[in-house]
Design an enzyme around this catalytic site. Sequence first.
Site, PDB file in Angstrom:
ATOM      1  N   CYS A  31       0.791  -1.239   0.000  1.00 18.41           N
ATOM      2  CA  CYS A  31       0.000   0.000   0.000  1.00 18.41           C
ATOM      3  C   CYS A  31       0.820   1.283   0.000  1.00 18.41           C
ATOM      4  O   CYS A  31       0.684   2.103  -0.907  1.00 18.41           O
ATOM      5  CB  CYS A  31      -0.938  -0.009   1.189  1.00 18.41           C
ATOM      6  SG  CYS A  31      -1.956  -1.484   1.208  1.00 18.41           S
TER       7      CYS A  31
HETATM    8  C1  UGA Z   1      -1.439   0.447   5.507  1.00 21.74           C
HETATM    9  C2  UGA Z   1      -2.268   1.424   6.370  1.00 21.74           C
HETATM   10  O1  UGA Z   1      -1.752   1.438   7.704  1.00 21.74           O
HETATM   11  C3  UGA Z   1      -3.745   1.018   6.400  1.00 21.74           C
HETATM   12  O2  UGA Z   1      -4.505   1.973   7.125  1.00 21.74           O
HETATM   13  C4  UGA Z   1      -4.253   0.950   4.961  1.00 21.74           C
HETATM   14  O3  UGA Z   1      -5.604   0.546   4.892  1.00 21.74           O
HETATM   15  C5  UGA Z   1      -3.413  -0.044   4.175  1.00 21.74           C
HETATM   16  O4  UGA Z   1      -2.029   0.392   4.196  1.00 21.74           O
HETATM   17  C6  UGA Z   1      -3.930  -0.054   2.761  1.00 21.74           C
HETATM   18  O5  UGA Z   1      -3.816   0.982   2.077  1.00 21.74           O
HETATM   19  O6  UGA Z   1      -4.579  -1.027   2.368  1.00 21.74           O
HETATM   20  P1  UGA Z   1      -0.332  -1.959   5.874  1.00 21.74           P
HETATM   21  O7  UGA Z   1       0.416  -1.677   4.609  1.00 21.74           O
HETATM   22  O8  UGA Z   1      -1.010  -3.275   6.049  1.00 21.74           O
HETATM   23  O9  UGA Z   1      -1.466  -0.827   6.129  1.00 21.74           O
HETATM   24  O10 UGA Z   1       0.712  -1.875   7.060  1.00 21.74           O
HETATM   25  P2  UGA Z   1       1.211  -0.770   8.105  1.00 21.74           P
HETATM   26  O11 UGA Z   1       0.996  -1.289   9.458  1.00 21.74           O
HETATM   27  O12 UGA Z   1       0.670   0.569   7.800  1.00 21.74           O
HETATM   28  O13 UGA Z   1       2.790  -0.784   7.823  1.00 21.74           O
HETATM   29  C7  UGA Z   1       3.349  -0.359   6.584  1.00 21.74           C
HETATM   30  C8  UGA Z   1       4.854  -0.361   6.656  1.00 21.74           C
HETATM   31  O14 UGA Z   1       5.320   0.646   7.558  1.00 21.74           O
HETATM   32  C9  UGA Z   1       5.454  -1.676   7.161  1.00 21.74           C
HETATM   33  O15 UGA Z   1       6.596  -2.002   6.398  1.00 21.74           O
HETATM   34  C10 UGA Z   1       5.808  -1.396   8.600  1.00 21.74           C
HETATM   35  O16 UGA Z   1       6.858  -2.193   9.090  1.00 21.74           O
HETATM   36  C11 UGA Z   1       6.219   0.070   8.501  1.00 21.74           C
HETATM   37  N1  UGA Z   1       6.084   0.781   9.790  1.00 21.74           N
HETATM   38  C12 UGA Z   1       4.858   1.036  10.312  1.00 21.74           C
HETATM   39  C13 UGA Z   1       7.234   1.217  10.455  1.00 21.74           C
HETATM   40  O17 UGA Z   1       8.382   1.000   9.988  1.00 21.74           O
HETATM   41  N2  UGA Z   1       7.087   1.907  11.625  1.00 21.74           N
HETATM   42  C14 UGA Z   1       5.876   2.185  12.173  1.00 21.74           C
HETATM   43  O18 UGA Z   1       5.831   2.842  13.231  1.00 21.74           O
HETATM   44  C15 UGA Z   1       4.733   1.733  11.497  1.00 21.74           C
END
Ligand code: UGA
Length: 421
Positions: A256
């Site tokens: 995403c």
């Molecule tokens: C993301 C959004 O959080 C959702 O709200 C959205 O619906 C979704 O995309 C989408 O568009 O369908 P997702 O990709 O499943 O969800 O995962 P996240 O938890 O957002 O993490 C994304 C990336 O950021 C991961 O690689 C994670 O490790 C990284 N991340 C996240 C960090 O490095 N630090 C953080 O504090 C949070």
Amino acid sequence: MKVTVVGAGYVGLVTAVGLSALGHDVTCLEKDERKLGLINSGKSPIYEKGMEKISIKAGADADLAGSDIILISVGTPTNPDYSQDLSQIESASMEIGKALADSSKFNVVVVRSTVFPGTTEDVVQPIIEKNSSKKAGSGFGIAMMPEFLREGTALDDFSHPDRVVIGIKDEKTREIIGRFLEPFKCTKFFTSIRSSEMIKYASNAFLAARIATINELSEVCEKVGVDIDDVADAIGADARIGNKFLDAGPGFGGSCFPKDVKALISNSERLGLEPAILQSVISANEHHTVRVLEKLEEFDGKEIAVLGLSFKPGTDDVRESPSIKVISKLIERGARVRAYDPQAMENMRKIFPKIRYCIDMDEALSGCDAAIIMQEWDEFRKSASYFKKILGDRPLLDCRRILTSKDAEEAGLSYLCIGRG
Ligand code: UGA
């Protein structure tokens, strides 16, 4: 209500399972035979907490005309120029339009896929109108409801959303959607259809920028002898900033953030804009992941263990995972790679068939020359003495700060991490 979800991908499946749990009569319309076989035998085609066993109806046909609500949850892959490939959206709209031609009820079609502002009204709606010979607003309802589901916690996000966003343009649709969303007690934002489409992109762009920012700050922290988590805790206590999504790591990945930010860039450029911040979110993220490996430069040509292959814990999804960049770079530098992940090895094997996949963490760490923790899976949370015992003097690069520096030092571990000086 009778609901059909078109597309049993990640979002479609979670939505279908969540809506069934609320008591709706849900059917997934899906053409992929493999997925249908799994769903109809009670198994989920995706790994997601709470979906180990599922009981929803799915088929290559569904009673679209008899559905009160039809949700479009098909894929919108990125073209090489970062624009969206809308072919699945178009064919779903055509199928729905044809079915609605014979419908005697006011069916509401809700776009759930992530689409750029204008797509629902300029692409989906005209295709349905043409194929059904009906007008949106009088013959059927049209709406856009973006999803905010995180992989790994998607079912919980579905049941307990921070907010629901819904774009509509006529009162009848608003009334039906209002009843459909009754069980959700959070704030509901009823907006224009274009605003709903934009809110989804804005959310992901903002979150991606936030992670790129904390990762860049982690680099500064290393240089000035500061712990990024102390900084994150204190800035997060400022209500204007908030304390979520401030975990520095090896860069964001997934299906995403990279895709949506790139689509926003390409569409902004098409509109004659120069989205400088969004462009640097992508380039800073690329740089950050590669920079991680500078810490292990002297291990070129050696055998490196990589722990954590999915783009984040709690999923088997490796799309745009930072581990892909890290493994590619290691191989390019002549290193031999062995890897372990609790769920994602099967998917990573399709990308790197030749690296060694280990049955557990012990096997991955025993005898390697250096190890990298890429993701914070719970089973990686071992004590510093465990790592010392298995690694001896060989270094551990901890991209998720699973250990405290104090514990690592006391155990005599050769410990490197992101975000601490
Ligand atoms: C993301 C959004 O959080 C959702 O709200 C959205 O619906 C979704 O995309 C989408 O568009 O369908 P997702 O990709 O499943 O969800 O995962 P996240 O938890 O957002 O993490 C994304 C990336 O950021 C991961 O690689 C994670 O490790 C990284 N991340 C996240 C960090 O490095 N630090 C953080 O504090 C949070």
